[in-house]
Motif scaffolding. Structure first.
Motif, mmCIF file in Angstrom:
data_model
loop_
_atom_site.group_PDB
_atom_site.id
_atom_site.type_symbol
_atom_site.label_atom_id
_atom_site.label_comp_id
_atom_site.label_asym_id
_atom_site.label_seq_id
_atom_site.Cartn_x
_atom_site.Cartn_y
_atom_site.Cartn_z
ATOM 1 N N LEU A 155 7.245 -2.624 7.251
ATOM 2 C CA LEU A 155 7.234 -1.188 7.543
ATOM 3 C C LEU A 155 8.288 -0.501 6.687
ATOM 4 O O LEU A 155 9.483 -0.764 6.833
ATOM 5 N N GLU A 156 7.837 0.369 5.772
ATOM 6 C CA GLU A 156 8.729 1.106 4.883
ATOM 7 C C GLU A 156 8.238 2.537 4.766
ATOM 8 O O GLU A 156 7.042 2.780 4.543
ATOM 9 N N GLY A 157 9.159 3.481 4.902
ATOM 10 C CA GLY A 157 8.781 4.889 4.887
ATOM 11 C C GLY A 157 8.170 5.349 3.585
ATOM 12 O O GLY A 157 7.366 6.287 3.559
ATOM 13 N N GLU A 158 8.528 4.696 2.470
ATOM 14 C CA GLU A 158 8.035 5.123 1.159
ATOM 15 C C GLU A 158 6.761 4.394 0.734
ATOM 16 O O GLU A 158 6.253 4.620 -0.370
ATOM 17 N N ALA A 159 6.221 3.522 1.563
ATOM 18 C CA ALA A 159 5.010 2.783 1.205
ATOM 19 C C ALA A 159 3.816 3.723 1.059
ATOM 20 O O ALA A 159 3.716 4.742 1.746
ATOM 21 N N GLU A 160 2.903 3.390 0.162
ATOM 22 C CA GLU A 160 1.714 4.215 -0.045
ATOM 23 C C GLU A 160 0.660 3.964 1.026
ATOM 24 O O GLU A 160 -0.070 4.884 1.412
ATOM 25 N N ARG B 276 2.844 -3.762 2.512
ATOM 26 C CA ARG B 276 3.870 -2.793 2.886
ATOM 27 C C ARG B 276 3.153 -1.547 3.370
ATOM 28 O O ARG B 276 2.206 -1.079 2.735
ATOM 29 N N ALA B 277 3.605 -0.996 4.483
ATOM 30 C CA ALA B 277 2.908 0.140 5.075
ATOM 31 C C ALA B 277 3.910 1.105 5.694
ATOM 32 O O ALA B 277 5.049 0.751 5.976
ATOM 33 N N ARG B 278 3.455 2.327 5.914
ATOM 34 C CA ARG B 278 4.289 3.358 6.529
ATOM 35 C C ARG B 278 3.601 3.896 7.772
ATOM 36 O O ARG B 278 2.368 3.844 7.902
ATOM 37 N N LEU C 102 -0.187 2.617 7.998
ATOM 38 C CA LEU C 102 -0.210 1.441 8.862
ATOM 39 C C LEU C 102 -1.618 1.119 9.342
ATOM 40 O O LEU C 102 -2.016 -0.047 9.364
ATOM 41 N N ASP C 103 -2.396 2.130 9.742
ATOM 42 C CA ASP C 103 -3.740 1.844 10.242
ATOM 43 C C ASP C 103 -4.621 1.215 9.162
ATOM 44 O O ASP C 103 -5.486 0.383 9.455
ATOM 45 N N GLU C 104 -4.391 1.582 7.902
ATOM 46 C CA GLU C 104 -5.137 0.972 6.801
ATOM 47 C C GLU C 104 -4.697 -0.473 6.576
ATOM 48 O O GLU C 104 -5.515 -1.354 6.327
ATOM 49 N N ALA C 105 -3.404 -0.705 6.681
ATOM 50 C CA ALA C 105 -2.882 -2.061 6.502
ATOM 51 C C ALA C 105 -3.400 -3.007 7.576
ATOM 52 O O ALA C 105 -3.566 -4.210 7.330
ATOM 53 N N LEU C 106 -3.673 -2.474 8.745
ATOM 54 C CA LEU C 106 -4.114 -3.299 9.868
ATOM 55 C C LEU C 106 -5.628 -3.488 9.903
ATOM 56 O O LEU C 106 -6.158 -4.047 10.868
ATOM 57 N N ASN C 107 -6.316 -3.044 8.873
ATOM 58 C CA ASN C 107 -7.766 -3.238 8.775
ATOM 59 C C ASN C 107 -8.043 -4.674 8.342
ATOM 60 O O ASN C 107 -8.529 -4.952 7.248
ATOM 61 N N ASP C 108 -7.706 -5.593 9.221
ATOM 62 C CA ASP C 108 -7.724 -7.029 8.920
ATOM 63 C C ASP C 108 -7.829 -7.747 10.266
ATOM 64 O O ASP C 108 -7.129 -7.376 11.219
ATOM 65 N N PRO C 109 -8.692 -8.746 10.380
ATOM 66 C CA PRO C 109 -8.894 -9.393 11.687
ATOM 67 C C PRO C 109 -7.754 -10.305 12.136
ATOM 68 O O PRO C 109 -7.696 -10.681 13.308
ATOM 69 N N ARG C 110 -6.851 -10.650 11.238
ATOM 70 C CA ARG C 110 -5.791 -11.598 11.600
ATOM 71 C C ARG C 110 -4.766 -10.957 12.542
ATOM 72 O O ARG C 110 -4.547 -9.747 12.493
ATOM 73 N N SER D 162 12.535 9.974 9.057
ATOM 74 C CA SER D 162 12.180 8.640 9.538
ATOM 75 C C SER D 162 12.253 8.591 11.056
ATOM 76 O O SER D 162 12.733 9.524 11.709
ATOM 77 N N LEU D 163 11.776 7.475 11.606
ATOM 78 C CA LEU D 163 11.871 7.210 13.039
ATOM 79 C C LEU D 163 13.000 6.224 13.300
ATOM 80 O O LEU D 163 13.311 5.376 12.456
ATOM 81 N N ASN D 164 13.610 6.321 14.464
ATOM 82 C CA ASN D 164 14.516 5.280 14.938
ATOM 83 C C ASN D 164 13.759 3.949 14.945
ATOM 84 O O ASN D 164 12.565 3.897 15.231
ATOM 85 N N VAL D 165 14.454 2.845 14.639
ATOM 86 C CA VAL D 165 13.773 1.560 14.490
ATOM 87 C C VAL D 165 13.069 1.129 15.767
ATOM 88 O O VAL D 165 11.968 0.555 15.712
#
Length: 219
Positions: free
Chosen positions: A150-155, A190-192, A158-166, A201-204
């Motif tokens: 999780l990185e704020g500057e990632a392109e 890497r996702a935001r 998060l929902d796109e990164a999680l498009n994976d069955p694992r 940003s958000l608190n961790v």
């Protein structure tokens, strides 16, 4: 704490009133409220009950996380604030995470402050203290987890990164500093978390809650 079968308890102290609410297999030492006050740090709230317990033993990555079974894993890289770590444990339990992995040297111990912030969650989800978090992330990948930094500057959102069955291992960095490069590079993606542009940003612990919820929802 007392309901956790793996927690080793050294001593239980209680007022008579509090002792009446304990399970029959617990035999407390009875003291008055003032006496219990004198045994605890200033300002501690005990409600008539105090427990001295041994620390919970950390697990290995393999015993806590393998084999992958669909649940998420939360990885915290150098998060030093016990309030944030405790809140992250609460979110891990709330959203059904399998384990929390911490950096060994720069993470707070499972003391009273963290336990209080976790509101009992450290008793409900196993934790790992990893000397080398990059290696721990590689172990998770080998066990079948999608590892997402999780990185704020990632392109990638998060929902796109999680498009994976694992099942997913969500890797979050320390307050202010973020993830260390070696840990981020060990992750597959890497996702935001998309947030309003007026907020940097958000608190961790808040980010952990959002990410764990999205991981559970997407599965």
């Amino acid at each position: 704490m007392l309901a956790n079968p793996v927690r080793k308890v050294e001593r239980v102290i209680a007022t008579r009133n509090a002792a009446s609410r304990l399970p029959d297999n617990i035999e407390p030492h009875i003291l008055g409220p003032d006496a219990i006050d004198g045994m605890l740090p200033p300002g501690a709230v005990h409600q008539g009950l105090a427990v001295r317990a041994f620390p919970l033993e950390p697990h290995s990555v393999e015993t806590a996380c393998g084999p992958a079974d669909g649940r998420s894993v939360l990885v915290l890289d150098g998060v030093t604030d016990p309030q944030n770590v405790g809140a992250a444990f609460r979110s891990a339990v709330a959203f059904g995470a399998r384990a929390v992995i911490l950096q060994d040297r720069k993470s707070p111990q499972m003391t009273g402050v963290l336990a209080k912030a976790a509101a009992g969650a450290i008793e409900l989800v196993p934790h790992v203290r990893a000397v080398n978090l990059g290696r721990a992330v590689e172990e998770l990948r080998a066990l079948g987890y999608l590892t997402v930094a999780l990185e704020g500057e990632a392109e990638l959102a998060l929902d796109e990164a999680l498009n994976d069955p694992r099942p997913v291992a969500l890797v979050l960095g320390a307050e202010g500093k973020g993830l260390r490069p070696g840990v981020a590079e060990a992750c597959e993606k890497r996702a935001r978390i998309p947030i309003a542009s007026v907020m940097e940003s958000l608190n961790v612990s808040a980010a952990a809650a959002v990410a764990l919820y999205e991981a559970k929802r997407s599965r």
